[in-house]
Design a protein around this motif. Structure first.
Motif, mmCIF file in Angstrom:
data_model
loop_
_atom_site.group_PDB
_atom_site.id
_atom_site.type_symbol
_atom_site.label_atom_id
_atom_site.label_comp_id
_atom_site.label_asym_id
_atom_site.label_seq_id
_atom_site.Cartn_x
_atom_site.Cartn_y
_atom_site.Cartn_z
ATOM 1 N N GLY A 116 1.126 -1.237 -0.080
ATOM 2 C CA GLY A 116 -0.122 -0.122 0.267
ATOM 3 C C GLY A 116 1.464 1.171 0.326
ATOM 4 O O GLY A 116 0.192 2.270 -0.646
ATOM 5 N N GLY A 117 1.997 1.035 1.016
ATOM 6 C CA GLY A 117 3.513 2.350 0.659
ATOM 7 C C GLY A 117 3.418 2.778 -0.369
ATOM 8 O O GLY A 117 3.784 4.185 -0.718
ATOM 9 N N GLU A 118 3.434 1.411 -1.543
ATOM 10 C CA GLU A 118 4.608 2.181 -2.432
ATOM 11 C C GLU A 118 3.563 2.903 -3.992
ATOM 12 O O GLU A 118 4.023 4.090 -4.002
ATOM 13 N N TRP A 119 2.963 2.599 -3.535
ATOM 14 C CA TRP A 119 1.129 3.694 -4.648
ATOM 15 C C TRP A 119 1.512 5.011 -4.146
ATOM 16 O O TRP A 119 1.971 6.398 -4.883
ATOM 17 N N THR A 120 1.562 5.239 -3.099
ATOM 18 C CA THR A 120 1.417 6.508 -2.482
ATOM 19 C C THR A 120 2.547 7.177 -2.545
ATOM 20 O O THR A 120 2.581 8.439 -2.658
ATOM 21 N N ALA A 121 4.002 6.440 -2.101
ATOM 22 C CA ALA A 121 5.317 6.921 -2.165
ATOM 23 C C ALA A 121 5.722 7.782 -3.802
ATOM 24 O O ALA A 121 6.086 8.332 -3.905
ATOM 25 N N GLY A 122 5.061 6.463 -4.304
ATOM 26 C CA GLY A 122 5.618 6.698 -6.180
ATOM 27 C C GLY A 122 5.161 7.875 -6.782
ATOM 28 O O GLY A 122 5.014 8.639 -7.345
ATOM 29 N N ALA A 123 3.506 7.923 -6.378
ATOM 30 C CA ALA A 123 2.106 8.437 -6.724
ATOM 31 C C ALA A 123 2.487 10.361 -6.680
ATOM 32 O O ALA A 123 3.035 10.790 -7.406
ATOM 33 N N VAL A 124 3.485 10.689 -5.618
ATOM 34 C CA VAL A 124 3.281 11.687 -4.980
ATOM 35 C C VAL A 124 5.258 12.430 -5.669
ATOM 36 O O VAL A 124 4.860 13.284 -5.985
ATOM 37 N N LEU A 125 5.703 11.390 -5.426
ATOM 38 C CA LEU A 125 7.363 11.809 -6.286
ATOM 39 C C LEU A 125 7.027 11.869 -7.764
ATOM 40 O O LEU A 125 6.700 12.920 -8.263
ATOM 41 N N LEU A 126 6.706 10.746 -8.937
ATOM 42 C CA LEU A 126 6.227 11.152 -10.029
ATOM 43 C C LEU A 126 5.154 12.691 -10.045
ATOM 44 O O LEU A 126 5.498 13.558 -10.719
ATOM 45 N N SER A 127 3.729 13.113 -9.143
ATOM 46 C CA SER A 127 3.646 14.158 -9.200
ATOM 47 C C SER A 127 4.483 15.896 -9.764
ATOM 48 O O SER A 127 3.817 16.302 -9.873
ATOM 49 N N GLU A 128 4.985 15.364 -8.810
ATOM 50 C CA GLU A 128 6.382 16.596 -7.912
ATOM 51 C C GLU A 128 6.739 16.732 -9.409
ATOM 52 O O GLU A 128 7.714 17.397 -9.101
ATOM 53 N N THR A 129 7.481 15.450 -10.075
ATOM 54 C CA THR A 129 8.482 15.245 -11.225
ATOM 55 C C THR A 129 8.025 16.250 -12.325
ATOM 56 O O THR A 129 8.994 17.022 -13.020
#
Length: 430
Positions: A116-129
């Protein structure tokens, strides 16, 4: 794909790093559903016990998403992504050595925290990049990685169970779950942490905490976003839980267990993510979510009320899978664009994963309603309620397409109106 040529090398590396993480996550998660029949025979456990393992993994996944959002705000997006990938890889691998039901239950629940944590961390990282004009496309493409992971799990299962005896094959599959940990090497070398808001200068200010997503400036956003998460996940889980049972027991259709059905569903999921990725950057996040929600509700009711045979059901499976995938493919961009940088991870993690937890009630509601009415009618009504909630909640949010996330306001800055929620304050005076 002109947009892909426009983005920088750093954006491409982040895109494919997050894509690989979500695909490998999908492989590890889907493997369990494929080996359930083997575990039922090998260990002599009941279907209820197998269901308990799956349920514990999903609940832990929601909690992991909440935790990863907070970690990404406190320690950085890249570090949170690394932690979650290592976590779910480790406990998938350890599951290969489980000796009984109780051990596997604990290990799979712990795996769920990372899943569950991987989706959240990856989504925030990608959205800010990724730059604003291409964010929706990138997030939708990454969401499609789950479909590729699903297909990969089926392929691994087929190969492994062809060459290895069942009592050992499932252990080999879980042991392969350690492979995603190698992705951390790529993340460490190739993906950079997005720029953060300026460091606080006023000693009277403190860094934002998880509770700040309930501040007056963003509480409405948090509530409405959580309602979208509830409706989106509720409709999806109601369909995936009860539709096969309905079609098999009341419509007496036999195509459900075939490779053709599985192929159609996986292909439809991937196609839905790509269609949603393209649309949301053209018509906006709100319209895209509403469009797919309405189409989902309509397609489910066609499924449950129209007489059809195996061929018609197989054909209709494609639009149903496509529309069901389109909503979660939009949520990554939408939720990230609703929050300021200092609490973005926490906000995204809450809206998405609160919805996952509460959505568990929708399959239960279908079962309860099915005691007093035809199961198809119960499913149609329940899906209508879930996706209707998505439509109503989406209408209460501002359109966020094109919102720039890199230029986040410093913590403690004045809140803006709903027309630019990304400028909401992320810290308060104490």
């Amino acid at each position: 794909m002109n947009w892909y040529r426009d983005i920088s090398t750093a954006e491409k590396r982040t895109l494919w790093g997050c894509f690989a993480g979500w695909a490998l996550d999908g492989v590890d998660t889907q493997l369990f559903s494929l080996v359930i029949p083997t575990l039922l025979v090998t260990w002599g456990i009941g279907k209820g016990q197998a269901g308990l393992i799956g349920g514990a993994t999903l609940v832990a996944g929601a909690l992991g998403g909440l935790l990863a959002g907070w970690l990404s705000d406190r320690y950085g997006r890249v570090r949170a992504l690394q932690i979650t990938v290592i976590w779910f890889s480790l406990f998938t691998f350890l599951s290969a050595f489980a000796q009984n039901f109780e051990q596997l239950l604990v290990l799979k629940a712990l795996q769920g925290l990372g899943f569950g944590g991987e989706w959240t961390a990856g989504a925030v990282l990608l959205s800010e990049t990724i730059r604003a004009q291409h964010r929706g496309k990138a997030m939708g493409i990454v969401q499609s990685a789950w479909g590729f992971g699903w297909a990969g799990a089926v392929l691994l299962y087929t190969v492994t169970f062809t060459w290895i005896s069942p009592e050992w094959a499932w252990r080999v599959l879980f042991a392969i779950g350690a492979v995603p940990a190698l992705l951390v090497l790529y993340v460490r070398r190739s993906i950079k942490e997005p720029p953060r808001a300026p460091v606080l200068r006023d000693p009277g200010q403190v860094r934002a905490t998880a509770s700040h997503i309930f501040d007056r400036s963003v509480i409405r956003t948090t509530i409405v976003g959580a309602l979208i998460g509830v409706g989106a996940h509720g409709g999806y889980h109601a369909i995936t839980t009860w539709l096969p049972t309905y079609l098999k027991t009341e419509r007496h259709l036999s195509v459900l267990g075939t490779g053709a059905y599985l192929t159609v569903m996986i292909t439809a999921f991937i196609a839905g993510c790509f269609v949603s990725a393209w649309l949301q950057d053209r018509i906006g996040r709100r319209r895209n979510v509403i469009l797919f929600a309405v189409c989902c509700a309509a397609t489910v009711n066609l499924y449950t009320f129209l007489p059809m045979g195996n061929t018609a059901m197989l054909i209709l499976s494609f639009p149903l899978g496509l529309f069901a995938a389109g909503i979660p493919a939009t949520l990554g961009a939408l939720f990230n664009e609703l929050y300021p940088q200092g609490i973005r991870g926490t906000g995204v993690g809450f809206c998405y994963n609160f919805g996952r937890i509460v959505s568990a009630g929708f399959p239960v509601l279908v079962g309860h309603m099915g005691n007093s009415m035809p199961l198809g009618s119960a499913l149609g009504i329940d899906a209508g309620i879930a996706y209707g909630l998505v439509v109503v909640a989406a209408l209460m949010l501002p359109e966020t397409k094109g919102r720039k996330l890199a230029a986040a306001e410093p913590a403690g800055s004045a809140a803006s109106t709903a027309s630019n929620a990304s400028a909401a304050p992320v810290a308060r005076r104490v």
